[in-house]
Design a protein around this motif. Structure first.
Motif, PDB file in Angstrom:
ATOM      1  N   UNK A  11       0.851  -1.190   0.000  1.00 40.39           N
ATOM      2  CA  UNK A  11       0.000   0.000   0.000  1.00 40.39           C
ATOM      3  C   UNK A  11       0.880   1.232   0.000  1.00 40.39           C
ATOM      4  N   UNK A  12       0.429   2.258  -0.701  1.00 40.48           N
ATOM      5  CA  UNK A  12       1.105   3.546  -0.688  1.00 40.48           C
ATOM      6  C   UNK A  12       0.040   4.622  -0.503  1.00 40.48           C
ATOM      7  N   UNK A  13       0.272   5.520   0.456  1.00 38.27           N
ATOM      8  CA  UNK A  13      -0.636   6.623   0.722  1.00 38.27           C
ATOM      9  C   UNK A  13      -0.087   7.882   0.066  1.00 38.27           C
ATOM     10  N   UNK A  14      -0.924   8.580  -0.678  1.00 38.74           N
ATOM     11  CA  UNK A  14      -0.531   9.811  -1.349  1.00 38.74           C
ATOM     12  C   UNK A  14      -1.259  10.985  -0.686  1.00 38.74           C
ATOM     13  N   UNK A  15      -0.510  11.857  -0.031  1.00 34.12           N
ATOM     14  CA  UNK A  15      -1.071  13.056   0.589  1.00 34.12           C
ATOM     15  C   UNK A  15      -0.887  14.206  -0.390  1.00 34.12           C
ATOM     16  N   UNK A  16      -1.978  14.916  -0.693  1.00 29.47           N
ATOM     17  CA  UNK A  16      -1.948  16.004  -1.652  1.00 29.47           C
ATOM     18  C   UNK A  16      -2.568  17.249  -1.042  1.00 29.47           C
ATOM     19  N   UNK A  17      -1.795  18.318  -1.001  1.00 28.06           N
ATOM     20  CA  UNK A  17      -2.307  19.607  -0.537  1.00 28.06           C
ATOM     21  C   UNK A  17      -3.138  20.220  -1.658  1.00 28.06           C
ATOM     22  N   UNK A  18      -4.269  20.803  -1.314  1.00 26.04           N
ATOM     23  CA  UNK A  18      -5.114  21.480  -2.308  1.00 26.04           C
ATOM     24  C   UNK A  18      -4.860  22.976  -2.254  1.00 26.04           C
ATOM     25  N   UNK A  19      -4.710  23.567  -3.419  1.00 26.81           N
ATOM     26  CA  UNK A  19      -4.549  25.019  -3.522  1.00 26.81           C
ATOM     27  C   UNK A  19      -5.710  25.543  -4.353  1.00 26.81           C
ATOM     28  N   UNK A  20      -6.236  26.678  -3.965  1.00 25.87           N
ATOM     29  CA  UNK A  20      -7.352  27.280  -4.689  1.00 25.87           C
ATOM     30  C   UNK A  20      -6.846  28.530  -5.395  1.00 25.87           C
ATOM     31  N   UNK A  21      -7.036  28.567  -6.719  1.00 22.75           N
ATOM     32  CA  UNK A  21      -6.563  29.698  -7.515  1.00 22.75           C
ATOM     33  C   UNK A  21      -7.694  30.234  -8.380  1.00 22.75           C
ATOM     34  N   UNK A  22      -7.630  31.533  -8.626  1.00 23.29           N
ATOM     35  CA  UNK A  22      -8.601  32.171  -9.516  1.00 23.29           C
ATOM     36  C   UNK A  22      -8.026  32.186 -10.923  1.00 23.29           C
ATOM     37  N   UNK A  23      -8.788  31.657 -11.850  1.00 23.02           N
ATOM     38  CA  UNK A  23      -8.360  31.597 -13.237  1.00 23.02           C
ATOM     39  C   UNK A  23      -8.628  32.897 -13.962  1.00 23.02           C
ATOM     40  N   UNK A  24      -8.213  32.975 -15.222  1.00 30.91           N
ATOM     41  CA  UNK A  24      -8.407  34.198 -16.005  1.00 30.91           C
ATOM     42  C   UNK A  24      -9.889  34.535 -16.228  1.00 30.91           C
ATOM     43  N   UNK A  31      -6.625  23.042  -7.219  1.00 38.21           N
ATOM     44  CA  UNK A  31      -5.474  22.456  -7.892  1.00 38.21           C
ATOM     45  C   UNK A  31      -4.600  21.739  -6.868  1.00 38.21           C
ATOM     46  N   UNK A  32      -3.883  20.735  -7.324  1.00 39.83           N
ATOM     47  CA  UNK A  32      -2.942  20.040  -6.449  1.00 39.83           C
ATOM     48  C   UNK A  32      -1.702  20.905  -6.266  1.00 39.83           C
ATOM     49  N   UNK A  33      -1.197  20.960  -5.056  1.00 38.25           N
ATOM     50  CA  UNK A  33       0.020  21.717  -4.769  1.00 38.25           C
ATOM     51  C   UNK A  33       1.101  20.714  -4.373  1.00 38.25           C
TER      52      UNK A  33
END
Length: 100
Positions: A11-24, A31-33
């Protein structure tokens, strides 16, 4: 923090921080950070708690060769885990609180 994943890990655990960005177009997108791979959920949880960030943990298993949702860290610092039987998100207890 670098974690060495053994070649024969089940087993492998993947921790992903979420970033919130405003698009054009003015829409806010998630988005993943930063990301980290680890062999235990405890390490993945510690990574996101250390960042103090919203994020998620997914799990890859060697048996199915698939990655599935495992847990989420909310903006208030609470954790919820996916109950595979009911398909609902259940709150996880704080690991620092005393248990009976």
């Amino acid at each position: 923090m670098t974690t060495r994943i053994p070649r024969n890990a089940k087993r492998v655990f993947y921790a992903t921080e979420s970033a919130f960005r405003t698009g054009p177009d003015g829409k806010v997108g998630r988005h993943a950070a930063r990301e980290q791979s680890s062999t235990t959920f405890r390490e993945a949880r510690k990574f996101l708690d250390g960042l103090g960030a919203v994020g998620s943990v997914s799990i890859w298993t060697a048996r199915s060769q698939q990655t599935n949702a495992y847990a989420d860290r909310r903006a208030d610092g609470s954790w919820v885990a996916l109950d595979r039987v009911t398909g609902t998100w259940e709150p996880l207890p704080d690991p620092t609180s005393p248990t009976k």
